[in-house]
Design a protein around this motif. Structure first.
Motif, PDB file in Angstrom:
ATOM      1  N   SER A 193     -16.507 -60.483  39.339  1.00 21.34           N
ATOM      2  CA  SER A 193     -15.697 -59.277  39.348  1.00 21.34           C
ATOM      3  C   SER A 193     -14.526 -59.440  40.391  1.00 21.34           C
ATOM      4  O   SER A 193     -13.729 -58.843  40.246  1.00 21.34           O
ATOM      5  N   THR A 194     -14.743 -60.407  41.057  1.00 24.39           N
ATOM      6  CA  THR A 194     -13.576 -60.655  42.288  1.00 24.39           C
ATOM      7  C   THR A 194     -12.765 -61.922  41.949  1.00 24.39           C
ATOM      8  O   THR A 194     -12.113 -62.116  42.774  1.00 24.39           O
ATOM      9  N   SER A 248     -10.412 -69.889  30.137  1.00 26.32           N
ATOM     10  CA  SER A 248     -11.902 -69.604  29.802  1.00 26.32           C
ATOM     11  C   SER A 248     -12.682 -69.453  30.914  1.00 26.32           C
ATOM     12  O   SER A 248     -12.671 -69.976  31.996  1.00 26.32           O
ATOM     13  N   VAL A 249     -13.960 -68.929  30.769  1.00 24.58           N
ATOM     14  CA  VAL A 249     -15.027 -68.716  31.878  1.00 24.58           C
ATOM     15  C   VAL A 249     -15.387 -70.155  32.037  1.00 24.58           C
ATOM     16  O   VAL A 249     -15.707 -70.586  32.922  1.00 24.58           O
ATOM     17  N   SER A 269     -12.324 -65.000  27.996  1.00 29.27           N
ATOM     18  CA  SER A 269     -11.321 -64.924  28.937  1.00 29.27           C
ATOM     19  C   SER A 269     -12.167 -64.380  30.342  1.00 29.27           C
ATOM     20  O   SER A 269     -12.821 -63.358  30.511  1.00 29.27           O
ATOM     21  N   VAL A 270     -11.843 -65.168  31.409  1.00 30.22           N
ATOM     22  CA  VAL A 270     -12.805 -64.824  32.679  1.00 30.22           C
ATOM     23  C   VAL A 270     -11.722 -63.885  33.256  1.00 30.22           C
ATOM     24  O   VAL A 270     -12.490 -62.891  34.134  1.00 30.22           O
ATOM     25  N   THR A 271     -10.447 -63.768  33.020  1.00 27.40           N
ATOM     26  CA  THR A 271      -9.795 -62.774  33.738  1.00 27.40           C
ATOM     27  C   THR A 271      -9.961 -61.339  32.993  1.00 27.40           C
ATOM     28  O   THR A 271     -10.291 -60.695  34.000  1.00 27.40           O
ATOM     29  N   ALA A 272     -10.027 -61.278  31.601  1.00 26.95           N
ATOM     30  CA  ALA A 272     -10.362 -59.948  31.107  1.00 26.95           C
ATOM     31  C   ALA A 272     -11.871 -59.491  31.585  1.00 26.95           C
ATOM     32  O   ALA A 272     -12.303 -58.432  31.554  1.00 26.95           O
ATOM     33  N   LEU A 273     -12.891 -60.633  31.285  1.00 21.84           N
ATOM     34  CA  LEU A 273     -14.175 -60.240  31.953  1.00 21.84           C
ATOM     35  C   LEU A 273     -14.354 -59.695  33.625  1.00 21.84           C
ATOM     36  O   LEU A 273     -14.975 -58.650  33.461  1.00 21.84           O
ATOM     37  N   THR A 319      -6.135 -59.479  28.466  1.00 23.51           N
ATOM     38  CA  THR A 319      -6.549 -58.614  29.808  1.00 23.51           C
ATOM     39  C   THR A 319      -6.995 -57.400  29.183  1.00 23.51           C
ATOM     40  O   THR A 319      -7.176 -56.999  28.318  1.00 23.51           O
ATOM     41  N   GLN A 320      -7.451 -56.735  30.590  1.00 21.93           N
ATOM     42  CA  GLN A 320      -8.135 -55.452  30.384  1.00 21.93           C
ATOM     43  C   GLN A 320      -6.932 -54.675  29.493  1.00 21.93           C
ATOM     44  O   GLN A 320      -7.542 -53.639  28.969  1.00 21.93           O
ATOM     45  N   GLN A 321      -5.643 -54.764  29.724  1.00 20.29           N
ATOM     46  CA  GLN A 321      -4.691 -53.937  29.155  1.00 20.29           C
ATOM     47  C   GLN A 321      -4.662 -53.791  27.750  1.00 20.29           C
ATOM     48  O   GLN A 321      -4.324 -52.844  26.996  1.00 20.29           O
ATOM     49  N   ASP A 322      -5.383 -55.007  27.054  1.00 20.19           N
ATOM     50  CA  ASP A 322      -5.439 -55.200  25.639  1.00 20.19           C
ATOM     51  C   ASP A 322      -6.345 -54.163  25.322  1.00 20.19           C
ATOM     52  O   ASP A 322      -6.231 -53.628  24.065  1.00 20.19           O
TER      53      ASP A 322
END
Length: 487
Positions: free
Chosen positions: A169-170, A177-178, A211-215, A437-440
């Motif tokens: 989460s940080t 990718s993860v 996606s590691v960022t979206a996760l 991203t979360q925005q999606d």
């Protein structure tokens, strides 16, 4: 009460239900809104999101109609029933039933978080649940070697992988990718399969596609605890339908929605009953769409006007991979009665002792495979069974084949449910690809002209995407958005 007796009393059909506590019963106060007296809302999809949205709206007095394309309610919550018949998606390797004296799940199989929305429902319904987090232990294939939890905790490579997982989460690196993030962190290849089991497979895919960022953005929003529970006596599907029994009568099954026209103030829903062939069309004040991302991406529902570019762009960043659940029955438990998950397999990222804390007869393994390997097993069909058995034999020195429970015709008693072949689901869980991203998720959840609203686990904006909690929370959000517009 014996478990077998408890299950029989609960019942195994859609109309069967739990005895609800008084505060959840159908008794109404005289000043409560009367169902069917308020605005009308059409709900597309009879899974957890659709049922929860309908329940909230009906309690407010709204008229609700649920359109479910398949022949049953529950969506990706499905329990194996004794009367289930083989289908394109459900393969029974033997007419003999599994030996389990507890329910076997074909979809959602654990309660994520005792204080989560689903966890609270289970608690309110007073359904017995066992705590896997404290009552069992996990095992691992660390560098291909079977390793128990205590030994793994003493391994530096494992501890480094665990720290990576616990601090996802940080993450603040690039939107890759993860798997790329794992490699950039320098984590040992000995742990990569375990990390794929913990992360990619849990979201219905593999680490190289996620996606590691979206996760990370989603996980940072999650507030529930990490307790992992299993229902000790009752099927997940029956529990879900019992909670929403007030709206199951408002559902039309085998009703495939083909078009949603929101040109005018009234929204028109059109489709066809796939059993009778009869077309249908109805007007609503608002509509909530809860179908899986795979259905939206395939264009199975035509929107008029068409989806705006913001939503189409968001959809393009999602994907939904093949996911297969396999249930394997054995004559003895050779993996350990108190064992929970075995993580890190090459053919299956995880093997689950699904009888743990539920019975003394824990002789069934539940296998869940998503992503690339899920697609391979999906293509193999029944031939996936020897592939999984070969891996178990390699791990447990031939004990899988030696102890396979077979019928009189020498067929291994096993079940395969391929979510990829469910025509109105087409996969496991939706995930965001690198670049997403979360925005999606926010864009996917956004309404169309405040007339058509969206729910379903892919639209969850609380970090619960990909699971039952996310589906329920999205249904609650969409219902509240409708109420805010209609009053």
């Amino acid at each position: 009460m014996k478990r077998r007796k408890a299950i029989q009393q609960l019942g195994l059909g859609l109309t069967a239900g739990l005895i609800l506590p008084g505060y959840l019963s159908s008794c109404k106060k005289d000043d409560d809104p009367q169902p069917g007296t308020g605005p009308s809302v059409g709900i597309i999809g009879g899974g957890a999101a659709g049922l929860y949205a309908a329940d909230i709206l009906k309690a407010k007095g709204y008229t609700v109609v649920i359109y479910e394309a398949s022949s049953r309610l529950g969506g990706r919550v499905r329990s194996l029933k004794s009367f289930d018949k083989p289908s394109t998606a459900l393969y029974l390797n033997s007419p003999s039933e599994l030996s389990s004296d507890y329910p076997n799940e074909l979809g959602a199989d654990v309660v994520l978080g005792s204080d989560s929305v689903w966890g609270k429902i289970i608690s309110d319904l007073k359904i017995a649940a066992g705590n896997l987090s404290t009552g069992t232990t996990d095992n691992y294939l660390l560098g291909g070697t079977l390793t128990n939890a205590a030994t793994a905790q003493a391994d530096a490579d494992f501890v480094a992988a665990q720290n990576f997982f616990n601090t996802l989460s940080t993450y603040s690196g690039g939107n890759v990718s993860v798997q790329q993030a794992i490699e950039a962190a320098g984590l040992s290849h000995r742990t990569h399969s375990i990390l794929n089991a913990w992360i990619g497979n849990k979201y219905g895919t593999t680490n190289d596609r996620l996606s590691v960022t979206a996760l990370a953005e989603g996980l940072a929003l999650r507030t529930r605890n990490q307790t992992l529970q299993t229902l000790t006596d009752n099927p997940m599907q029956d529990a879900l339908l019992s909670r929403f029994t007030k709206v199951t009568t408002d559902a039309l099954v085998n009703a495939v929605v083909k078009e949603i026209n929101y040109t005018s103030d009234k929204v028109t829903v059109s489709g066809q009953n796939v059993v009778t062939g009869e077309p249908f069309s109805a007007e609503f004040d608002k509509v909530i769409v809860t179908v899986p991302v795979s259905v939206l991406k395939a264009g199975n529902i035509v929107f008029t006007p068409s989806l705006p570019s913001e939503k189409s762009t968001a959809l393009s960043r999602f994907d939904m991979d093949a996911t297969v659940r396999v249930l394997l029955d054995f004559k003895i438990n050779f993996w350990g009665n108190t064992s929970s998950f075995l993580y890190g397999g090459a053919q299956s990222p995880e093997y689950f002792n699904n009888g743990a804390l539920r019975s003394e007869l824990t002789k069934t393994l539940a296998v869940t495979v998503g992503g690339a390997k899920g697609a391979e097993l999906s293509a193999l069909g029944k031939d996936a069974l020897p592939v999984l058995m070969a891996e178990l034999d390699a791990i447990y020195a031939g004990k899988a084949t030696l102890n396979a429970r077979k019928d009189l015709n020498d067929n291994h008693i096993a079940v395969i449910h391929d979510w990829t072949k469910e025509p109105y689901i087409k996969g496991g869980a939706a995930y965001l690809k690198p670049g997403g991203t979360q925005q999606d998720r926010v864009a996917l959840a956004k309404s169309l002209s405040d007339r058509v609203f969206f729910a379903g686990e892919a639209t969850d904006v609380n970090g619960e995407f990909g699971n039952l909690n996310g589906a329920l929370l999205s249904g609650e959000r969409a219902a509240q958005e409708v109420i805010a517009k209609l009053g």
